[in-house]
Structure formats: C-alpha cells, structure tokens
Scaffold this motif. Structure first.
Motif, PDB file in Angstrom:
ATOM      1  N   SER A  13      -4.603  11.846  12.395  1.00 50.33           N
ATOM      2  CA  SER A  13      -4.972  12.370  11.078  1.00 50.33           C
ATOM      3  C   SER A  13      -4.192  11.746   9.921  1.00 50.33           C
ATOM      4  CB  SER A  13      -4.767  13.895  11.044  1.00 50.33           C
ATOM      5  OG  SER A  13      -5.587  14.530  12.000  1.00 50.33           O
ATOM      6  N   PHE A  14      -3.033  11.132  10.200  1.00 44.17           N
ATOM      7  CA  PHE A  14      -2.222  10.580   9.125  1.00 44.17           C
ATOM      8  C   PHE A  14      -2.038   9.062   9.235  1.00 44.17           C
ATOM      9  CE2 PHE A  14      -1.181  15.053   9.228  1.00 44.17           C
ATOM     10  CZ  PHE A  14      -1.040  15.387   7.891  1.00 44.17           C
ATOM     11  N   GLY A  15      -2.663   8.446  10.230  1.00 41.48           N
ATOM     12  CA  GLY A  15      -2.687   6.997  10.306  1.00 41.48           C
ATOM     13  C   GLY A  15      -1.390   6.335  10.717  1.00 41.48           C
ATOM     14  N   GLY A  72       9.823   2.584 -13.577  1.00 41.60           N
ATOM     15  CA  GLY A  72       9.050   1.354 -13.630  1.00 41.60           C
ATOM     16  C   GLY A  72       9.759   0.147 -13.051  1.00 41.60           C
ATOM     17  N   ARG A  73      10.999   0.340 -12.636  1.00 41.24           N
ATOM     18  CA  ARG A  73      11.810  -0.769 -12.147  1.00 41.24           C
ATOM     19  C   ARG A  73      11.460  -1.167 -10.714  1.00 41.24           C
ATOM     20  NH1 ARG A  73      17.614   1.032 -12.959  1.00 41.24           N
ATOM     21  NH2 ARG A  73      16.971   0.860 -15.145  1.00 41.24           N
ATOM     22  N   TYR A  74      10.804  -0.250  -9.969  1.00 39.09           N
ATOM     23  CA  TYR A  74      10.626  -0.455  -8.529  1.00 39.09           C
ATOM     24  C   TYR A  74       9.153  -0.624  -8.168  1.00 39.09           C
ATOM     25  CZ  TYR A  74      15.453   1.076  -8.524  1.00 39.09           C
ATOM     26  OH  TYR A  74      16.792   1.175  -8.772  1.00 39.09           O
ATOM     27  N   ASP A  75       8.921  -1.492  -7.201  1.00 39.87           N
ATOM     28  CA  ASP A  75       7.567  -1.782  -6.712  1.00 39.87           C
ATOM     29  C   ASP A  75       7.237  -0.816  -5.578  1.00 39.87           C
ATOM     30  OD1 ASP A  75       5.204  -2.783  -5.765  1.00 39.87           O
ATOM     31  OD2 ASP A  75       6.021  -4.720  -5.121  1.00 39.87           O
ATOM     32  N   LEU A  76       6.271   0.063  -5.802  1.00 40.40           N
ATOM     33  CA  LEU A  76       5.871   1.059  -4.803  1.00 40.40           C
ATOM     34  C   LEU A  76       4.514   0.732  -4.183  1.00 40.40           C
ATOM     35  CD1 LEU A  76       6.852   4.325  -6.761  1.00 40.40           C
ATOM     36  CD2 LEU A  76       8.314   2.810  -5.405  1.00 40.40           C
ATOM     37  N   ALA A  77       4.057  -0.498  -4.362  1.00 40.38           N
ATOM     38  CA  ALA A  77       2.691  -0.851  -3.949  1.00 40.38           C
ATOM     39  C   ALA A  77       2.482  -0.791  -2.449  1.00 40.38           C
ATOM     40  CB  ALA A  77       2.348  -2.247  -4.461  1.00 40.38           C
ATOM     41  N   SER A  78       3.565  -0.821  -1.655  1.00 41.72           N
ATOM     42  CA  SER A  78       3.409  -0.779  -0.195  1.00 41.72           C
ATOM     43  C   SER A  78       2.976   0.588   0.313  1.00 41.72           C
ATOM     44  CB  SER A  78       4.728  -1.174   0.484  1.00 41.72           C
ATOM     45  OG  SER A  78       5.757  -0.265   0.137  1.00 41.72           O
ATOM     46  N   LEU A  79       3.153   1.629  -0.514  1.00 40.03           N
ATOM     47  CA  LEU A  79       2.859   2.990  -0.058  1.00 40.03           C
ATOM     48  C   LEU A  79       1.369   3.170   0.230  1.00 40.03           C
ATOM     49  CD1 LEU A  79       5.081   5.143  -2.454  1.00 40.03           C
ATOM     50  CD2 LEU A  79       5.327   4.952   0.034  1.00 40.03           C
ATOM     51  N   ARG A  80       1.078   3.647   1.429  1.00 37.43           N
ATOM     52  CA  ARG A  80      -0.291   4.002   1.789  1.00 37.43           C
ATOM     53  C   ARG A  80      -0.514   5.503   1.722  1.00 37.43           C
ATOM     54  NH1 ARG A  80      -0.213   1.461   7.699  1.00 37.43           N
ATOM     55  NH2 ARG A  80       0.753  -0.579   7.230  1.00 37.43           N
ATOM     56  N   LEU A  81       0.563   6.274   2.027  1.00 37.91           N
ATOM     57  CA  LEU A  81       0.425   7.721   2.124  1.00 37.91           C
ATOM     58  C   LEU A  81       1.732   8.381   1.724  1.00 37.91           C
ATOM     59  CD1 LEU A  81      -1.531  10.000   3.104  1.00 37.91           C
ATOM     60  CD2 LEU A  81      -0.407   9.849   5.328  1.00 37.91           C
ATOM     61  N   GLY A 106      -0.852   6.961  -7.442  1.00 44.52           N
ATOM     62  CA  GLY A 106      -2.241   6.848  -7.030  1.00 44.52           C
ATOM     63  C   GLY A 106      -2.672   8.016  -6.158  1.00 44.52           C
ATOM     64  N   PRO A 107      -3.967   8.089  -5.831  1.00 44.56           N
ATOM     65  CA  PRO A 107      -4.500   9.211  -5.048  1.00 44.56           C
ATOM     66  C   PRO A 107      -4.199   9.056  -3.559  1.00 44.56           C
ATOM     67  CG  PRO A 107      -6.263   7.697  -5.569  1.00 44.56           C
ATOM     68  CD  PRO A 107      -5.047   7.152  -6.252  1.00 44.56           C
ATOM     69  N   ILE A 108      -2.894   8.957  -3.234  1.00 41.57           N
ATOM     70  CA  ILE A 108      -2.486   8.744  -1.845  1.00 41.57           C
ATOM     71  C   ILE A 108      -1.652   9.922  -1.330  1.00 41.57           C
ATOM     72  CG2 ILE A 108      -2.566   6.228  -1.999  1.00 41.57           C
ATOM     73  CD1 ILE A 108       0.511   6.268  -2.317  1.00 41.57           C
ATOM     74  N   LEU A 109      -1.655  11.044  -2.069  1.00 43.76           N
ATOM     75  CA  LEU A 109      -0.902  12.213  -1.628  1.00 43.76           C
ATOM     76  C   LEU A 109      -1.740  13.033  -0.652  1.00 43.76           C
ATOM     77  CD1 LEU A 109       0.743  11.451  -4.223  1.00 43.76           C
ATOM     78  CD2 LEU A 109       1.175  13.917  -4.490  1.00 43.76           C
ATOM     79  N   THR A 110      -1.122  13.413   0.441  1.00 39.09           N
ATOM     80  CA  THR A 110      -1.717  14.368   1.368  1.00 39.09           C
ATOM     81  C   THR A 110      -0.725  15.500   1.584  1.00 39.09           C
ATOM     82  OG1 THR A 110      -3.178  12.824   2.535  1.00 39.09           O
ATOM     83  CG2 THR A 110      -2.490  14.779   3.730  1.00 39.09           C
ATOM     84  N   GLU A 111      -1.189  16.705   1.386  1.00 35.34           N
ATOM     85  CA  GLU A 111      -0.356  17.892   1.546  1.00 35.34           C
ATOM     86  C   GLU A 111      -0.710  18.577   2.852  1.00 35.34           C
ATOM     87  OE1 GLU A 111       0.707  22.005  -0.977  1.00 35.34           O
ATOM     88  OE2 GLU A 111      -0.702  20.514  -1.764  1.00 35.34           O
ATOM     89  N   PHE A 112       0.315  19.121   3.513  1.00 35.93           N
ATOM     90  CA  PHE A 112       0.011  19.973   4.661  1.00 35.93           C
ATOM     91  C   PHE A 112       0.781  21.275   4.534  1.00 35.93           C
ATOM     92  CE2 PHE A 112       3.782  17.817   6.350  1.00 35.93           C
ATOM     93  CZ  PHE A 112       4.448  18.807   7.042  1.00 35.93           C
TER      94      PHE A 112
END
Length: 504
Positions: free
Chosen positions: A187-189, A263-272, A293-299
């Motif tokens: 479910s979370f890849g 803004g100093r850090y590159d977070l582009a690697s985040l998938r989830l 971005g819309p990559i947040l999943t809450e449980f």
C-alpha cells in the motif's frame, strides 16, 4: 523479506544510516544480528520469551532488534525518557528475561529492576554484562529453526500507566514478515529502491515498525537521534530520501523555518511523505502539500492493531480533515449507550473485522476496550461522512465539558498553532465552580515573543474570528508544552499541574 537473502544479494548496500553518515551494510547487519541471536539462544531464550531494550536511536541497536526478530522473541523498546519508576514498570510488566541497555543511559540503568540477564551495549555498565565481548567469535550464520518474533508495544501512557499490547503471533519461518511489513510494500510502495527517513524515536511504534519494514523491503533506513527541522531537509537532499514519516508537530516546525532555509534544500527525491500519531491541522497540511506536492499520505491506527485508515493527498483535498477510510475492517460511530450514529454525528469510534488484541496481564482493561458485539475502541471521538471517511474530534478523555457543552481541545489547538507567535500549544479543561470546567491554553511562545497580557489579547483576537466565543480560552499559561517525542501531548502532566479549582 529474509534479511539473509538481502545480505546475499546486496551485501555492500547500506541497510541503516545514521545522521552522521555512519552505516551498517546488509552483510554487517546480517553477521552482527546472527552473533547476537546465537548468544540469546545460549542464554536459554526460546520462541515467545521476552527481551526489553532501553536505548536512544543508534546504529548498534539494529542488530539487537533483528536478533530478537529472527529468533521468535517478543521485544519491547523502553522509552528512555521515562522516570526510573515508569521504565521499571515496563520492564517488570513485560516479564523480560533479558534486559539490554545502551551504555550511555547509565543513570537510568542503575535503577532498572533485576532480570535473569542484564546486558549493556556500546560500553560497560555496573551490574551488566557487556554484549560485545560476549558475542565475539560466535557464528555469523543463522541459528537453527529461525522464526518470526514481534515487538510487544506499550501504549504511550499519556493518561496513566502504559499498557502492554500482547501481539497475536503465530509460529512462522523468519522471512515470512509481519502483517505490517506486507502493508508497507503493498500500500505504500516500499521496495529495494526505497530510502526511508525516520526522525522519530525507535521506542515508538511507527518509527520502529517502518524502519525495520524498509529493511525488509531491501531498502535503506536513514535515522536521526532527535528531530531537527533543518537537519531533516539536509538529510533528504544528502541521501536522496524517497519516503519519510513525520508527526504534525514536525510539520509545524518545518513550515516555520525561514523561507530562505526551506528553499535551500532539494526535496525532489521524495515520493511519499507519511504522517500519523495525531490528527494534522487542516491549514498545516494544506501548507505542506503546497510545499512538497500532493505526496502526503496519512494513516490512523493504534499500537493495538485494531484499525488502519489511510488517505492520500488527492482524497484529502476533497475531504479535508479526514484520516481516511478503513484499509481493512470496518468503523462504527456510537453514542454512550452503544447505539450506532448516522453520518455527521460525533460519537465514540469503534472497529470490527480486525484480529483481536489483549493488554498484557490486564483482563479488565482488555474487557473495557471491547463491547458485547466484539467491537473494539481506542477511546477516540469522531464522525464519518456519507462516503465513510472518518474525522477525529479528540480523545474521549481529553473532552472538556463546560456548562454542559462539549468542547474539543484539538479544534482550539489547531487554530492557535497557526498564529505566528505560537511555537506549541495544548488545551486542557480545568475545574471551574460555575461551569464544571473551563478552557485553559498552555502556550509555548515563538522565539523572541514575550509572554503576557499583550500576547493573550492577540491570541484572543486571532481565535474569535475562527472558533465560537465559548471555546476561546478563559486563561493562559506560557511555558513549554510537555510532549512525548512521538508528538503526543502529556495531558496528565498538565492536568496534575493545574488541578486546583478556580472560581468562575
């Protein structure tokens, strides 16, 4: 899901990395955990026996955890921030045969109870046998008849003594994986490409389970010893983190970093980006989605394992404030008499269709968690909408009843935390001669903000445009909010501190 298989396939890959960059490869984790497993067997431990572990987040903790996991043991991580009395209660209550303590926790170790075997790691402790020399020279190959163990978790103890949650275990070969390991992958890849960042304490259920689960999937777990908002951003960039898990208070602290720092850090690697442990204020979550971005999943779940809800960003934006729908099982909202309520009405949240659980050595508390239908509860209040999405209001024990009206602290806290002068906040009900209870806010001012009447007036003005007047706090205190590292407010500490009734 067998550590030995991953160690053979990718021996030089980092299984675990700490915030300094020190690491354990899969081959090193395999060898070290096998040596410890042989020692535990040599001490006479067999499947179903119990070990207790008191340790800060550190690399040499992971071989201990995997040794217990692969030898069918129950293992309890003891919150080392507890008092000696509280920690001793957990060690005694879980009936540990072996107690392992990090050598840095010398003061706590001195007051922990005697058990058949006491081991220190990372150095020596008076009254403890050092683990490292004891396992030196033992085989680096697996013990015979490996089987899956399980963490035995304890509730946070925010309202009283923590409760040990006896897991429903069955004897299966090591490598089968726990139910949660499969959920993480399906479910979370989580897979062998995953780089998972855990900034939470490993004695807490989610950081422990997700950190081990990332390794189960063949990925890499990166962890910190403490939460630091800018450090987290730096680690995401440095290690190209793909998955990370936070609690809402961590979101707030990251969002309050200066714009130039964020803004100093590159977070582009985040998938989830995963979050849990407490409901997230709506505006805080909107701001996080706007940022990463819309990559947040809450449980939403509990250590009891009697429910599991999920909601991704797309669903949440349509149902803001919801913790999702059940991934497994069913949800029911009931009034105090057990009658099921229709959508939109707030009541106690109950679950069915999940494996049973029991509180270790406490039949009465176990009985109280179930009704005559076999449904169980965590004591939360909430409602569902017409589509079955669950919205939490508060804990049943946190509810403030003032003049016969129910007031939910979380609603007030969510409004206050948005004020720029507020670093942290907790709302509690205090005794009141006229109304029974009154709303009291404990506020930690932001750096450079002076507490006092001027700040109280500013917070009142801020609240009156957002919540009903009867919910606005009638009193304030300005001090640090006591929280567990998991983010949960220690309301019992505040209740004890402000117990004296005040005239209305």
């Amino acid at each position: 899901m067998d550590l030995s298989v991953w160690a053979a396939q990718q021996p030089d890959k980092a299984a675990v990395v700490d915030e300094t960059g020190a690491r354990l490869t899969y081959a090193e984790l395999e060898a070290a955990s096998n040596r410890i497993a042989h020692h535990l067997r040599r001490l006479g431990l067999r499947r179903g026996d119990h070990v207790a572990i008191a340790s800060e987040n550190r690399l040499d903790l992971f071989p201990i955890l995997w040794a217990a996991q692969r030898t069918g043991l129950l293992y309890t991580m003891v919150n080392w921030h507890l008092t000696a009395d509280e920690a001793s209660y957990v060690v005694t209550n879980c009936e540990a045969t072996v107690l392992l303590v990090s050598a840095t926790l010398r003061e706590l170790a001195a007051d922990l109870p005697a058990v058949p075997h006491r081991l220190s790691f990372g150095g020596s402790l008076p009254g403890f046998d050092a683990l490292e020399p004891a396992v030196s020279g033992l085989p680096e190959t697996p013990v015979e008849a490996q089987s899956e163990g399980s963490p035995m978790l304890y509730s946070s103890g925010t309202t009283g003594r923590p409760k040990g949650i006896l897991p429903a275990t069955q004897e299966v070969p090591f490598g089968t994986g726990l139910r949660f390991d499969h959920l993480m992958q399906d479910s979370f890849g989580f897979d062998s490409s995953t780089i998972y960042l855990s900034p939470g304490p490993l004695y807490h259920a989610a950081p422990l389970g997700w950190s081990l689960g990332a390794i189960r999937a063949g990925g890499t777990t990166v962890f910190t010893d403490r939460f630091d908002a800018e450090l987290v951003l730096a680690l995401v960039e440095r290690h190209r983190v793909t998955h990370a898990q936070f609690v809402p208070t961590m979101f707030v602290r990251m969002l309050k970093l200066p714009t130039e720092v964020r803004g100093r850090y590159d977070l582009a690697s985040l998938r989830l980006v995963i979050h849990a442990a407490a409901p997230c204020p709506v505006e805080v979550k909107r701001a996080m989605i706007a940022w990463v971005g819309p990559i947040l999943t809450e449980f939403y779940s509990g250590s009891e394992g009697n429910c599991f809800f999920m909601i991704d960003s797309a669903e949440w934006l349509v149902h803001p404030g919801s913790v999702g729908r059940p991934a497994v099982g069913h949800v029911h909202i009931c009034d105090p008499g057990g009658r099921e309520l229709p959508p939109g009405e707030i009541g106690e949240v109950w679950f069915d269709g999940m494996p049973p659980f029991a509180y270790h050595g406490d039949r009465e508390k176990t009985r109280a968690a179930y009704d005559e239908r076999g449904w169980s509860t965590l004591g939360d209040l909430g409602h569902v909408d017409e589509e079955g999405f669950l919205y939490l209001s508060d804990r049943r024990t946190d509810l403030i009843v003032s003049g016969g009206v129910n007031i939910y602290p979380r609603e007030i806290e969510d409004a206050l935390i948005l004020h720029e002068a507020v670093a942290d906040v907790a709302v509690v009900g205090l005794p009141d001669e006229e109304f029974g209870q009154r709303v009291h806010a404990v506020v930690a001012p932001a750096p450079g903000v002076a507490p006092g009447a001027e700040l109280e007036a500013a917070l009142d003005r801020h609240l009156r445009g957002r919540i009903a007047g009867f919910k606005v706090p009638r009193s304030y205190a300005f001090e640090e909010v006591p929280r567990l590292p998991s983010g949960k407010i220690l309301r019992r500490v505040l209740a004890d501190r402000y117990r004296t009734p005040t005239p209305g």
